[in-house]
Design a protein around this motif. Structure first.
Motif, PDB file in Angstrom:
ATOM      1  N   LYS A 219       0.833  -1.203   0.000  1.00 34.34           N
ATOM      2  CA  LYS A 219       0.000   0.000   0.000  1.00 34.34           C
ATOM      3  C   LYS A 219       0.870   1.257   0.000  1.00 34.34           C
ATOM      4  CE  LYS A 219      -4.518  -1.066   0.401  1.00 34.34           C
ATOM      5  NZ  LYS A 219      -5.628  -0.448  -0.358  1.00 34.34           N
ATOM      6  N   ARG A 222       2.057   1.960  -3.476  1.00 33.11           N
ATOM      7  CA  ARG A 222       0.967   2.427  -4.335  1.00 33.11           C
ATOM      8  C   ARG A 222       0.577   3.868  -4.007  1.00 33.11           C
ATOM      9  NH1 ARG A 222      -4.020  -1.282  -4.735  1.00 33.11           N
ATOM     10  NH2 ARG A 222      -4.336   0.040  -6.570  1.00 33.11           N
ATOM     11  N   GLU A 227      -1.229   5.663  -6.976  1.00 32.23           N
ATOM     12  CA  GLU A 227      -2.047   4.636  -7.618  1.00 32.23           C
ATOM     13  C   GLU A 227      -3.308   4.366  -6.806  1.00 32.23           C
ATOM     14  OE1 GLU A 227       1.625   2.194  -9.782  1.00 32.23           O
ATOM     15  OE2 GLU A 227       0.564   1.308  -8.073  1.00 32.23           O
TER      16      GLU A 227
END
Length: 441
Positions: A219, A222, A227
């Motif tokens: 996470k 990202r 993202e």
């Protein structure tokens, strides 16, 4: 202040090869220790460092001069590296080398076609002596532009052993234990934390450690690339966790108002200065340099650290930062600049600053004995052994408009959150709005 360490035969060969000198079977190095091939040239180097850091980096520059004969000129850019370097390029006065403190800025420079890829010699050294993560953070579009010379271990919490002894506590192992420890320190008569809220970058570091431990590395990666949005539930959860600390005025020296008027050196002074106002300060390994150089504290005795603890069942985070050396295309001394980066890639160059203190190297070939004390050796070993589990400072990976500009983006929004941490979801929405604009731009 610093004595030069005798090189090993292997180190001499590596350095001679990097600088184009002949040695170790190919003829002796000159009495000055190098070929002096750049005598009469002046290498211009720009970076954010000032004060003690600039003084110690000058020792590295002087070592390069001794090897090559090149004079050096250092220019401090302040925090806004992108703006200062851009104006110098436009004015026809580009430095030869820039020490870039943010991945996002390095990417920006590369996309503007300002950079020259690293030489084959430097790339070979990076492949052999660095964990792959450092090559990844120095690359753009499959080309390696940045050599990470100086790293920071940003998962360290520094404390006064005297304050802990007075409160009857020991270094905590979890985030929840840290809050209980903080309460005990506060109950003993000394606010627990000095928070450097005047400098927004310190608040991003607080968030990143909590987020990496709580949400996990996937996470984290990202979110760093945008993202996933900053309104993601993991972000709100991390802000909620952090907000519990920020909201407790008893745990923060001066409360939120006091924190917002405290810069980073001031936060270290509140713990390790002549009149302590707090028991702990969170920031990277470079806290030790300030505590030692400015306040005369003995590191390991009067100033100690514990790793930033794991949050709610997650793993203890290892967040890093770093300064990458890049060569500008518009610089006037390309050959000297290339040789300088080849020098910086050697453990000998890193050892110069390591002995001076206030420095960590991601170069795993650097002998840990080069560091001046056991505490630095411990933080350096932690960084090196973390390998690819290290995650680079998230705000430094973002576009500068979001993650690296005073009074804007994440810095400003987290300062506002420190001032009033009552609505994590609203803060997350503001972060997403700023990030969307910056990443789009």
């Amino acid at each position: 202040m610093m004595t030069r360490r005798r090189m090993t035969m292997a180190g001499c060969c590596a350095l001679a090869l990097a600088l184009g000198a002949t040695a170790c079977g190919g003829g002796p190095v000159s009495a000055g220790g190098g070929s002096k091939e750049f005598g009469g040239q002046t290498l211009s180097v720009a970076g954010v460092w000032s004060g003690a850091e600039q003084k110690n980096f000058q020792k590295v520059l002087d070592a390069f001069t001794e090897k090559t004969g090149a004079k050096t000129q250092y220019v401090s850019t302040g925090d806004n590296v992108s703006t200062v370097v851009g104006s110098k390029i436009e004015g026809g006065n580009a430095p030869d080398v820039v020490m870039v403190p943010q991945v996002g800025v390095l990417q920006q420079f590369a996309k503007k076609n300002w950079l020259t890829p690293l030489s084959a010699t430097t790339q070979k050294a990076v492949g052999a002596n660095y964990a792959p993560v450092w090559k990844e953070y120095g690359s753009v579009g499959g080309k390696l532009y940045g050599l990470y010379f100086k790293a920071a271990h940003k998962s360290t919490v520094w404390y006064s052993p005297e304050a802990f002894e007075q409160a009857g506590v020991k270094p905590p192992k979890t985030y929840e234990e840290m809050l209980r420890t903080a309460q005990a320190v506060s109950d003993s008569g000394l606010p627990a934390f000095a928070v450097a809220g005047e400098d927004g970058w310190t608040l991003t570091d607080w968030f990143e450690n909590v987020y990496l431990s709580q949400a996990g590395p996937e996470k984290y990666d990202r979110l760093a690339k945008h993202e996933i949005p900053w309104t993601d539930a993991t972000v709100v959860k991390a802000l909620t966790t952090l907000g519990k600390l920020f909201a407790d005025k008893k745990l923060i020296a001066g409360g939120q108002k006091g924190a917002l008027s405290t810069d980073f050196p001031g936060s270290v002074e509140k713990v390790f200065g002549p009149e302590p106002e707090a028991g702990m300060v969170y920031e990277g390994d470079f806290v030790a340099g300030v505590a030692k150089d400015q306040f005369g504290r003995k590191i390991g005795e009067e100033a100690r650290f514990f790793p930033f603890p794991a949050v709610t069942g997650g793993k203890a985070p290892v967040v890093s930062g770093g300064d990458a050396a890049v060569v500008l295309k518009d610089g006037r001394n390309q050959k000297a600049a290339t040789a300088f980066l080849e020098f910086l890639a050697t453990p000998e160059a890193a050892a110069v600053w390591a002995r001076a203190g206030g420095f960590l190297s991601p170069n795993k070939k650097l002998d840990l004995a080069s560091y001046g004390d056991d505490t630095l050796r411990e933080t350096a070993k932690s960084l090196i052994t973390a390998g690819d589990s290290v995650r680079f400072d998230m705000s430094d990976q973002a576009p500068a408009a979001f993650g690296g500009t005073k009074g804007m983006g994440e810095w400003k929004i987290l300062q506002d959150f420190l001032r009033d941490p009552s609505d994590p979801a609203a803060t997350a929405a503001r972060l997403e709005a700023a990030a969307a604009k910056a990443y789009k731009g």
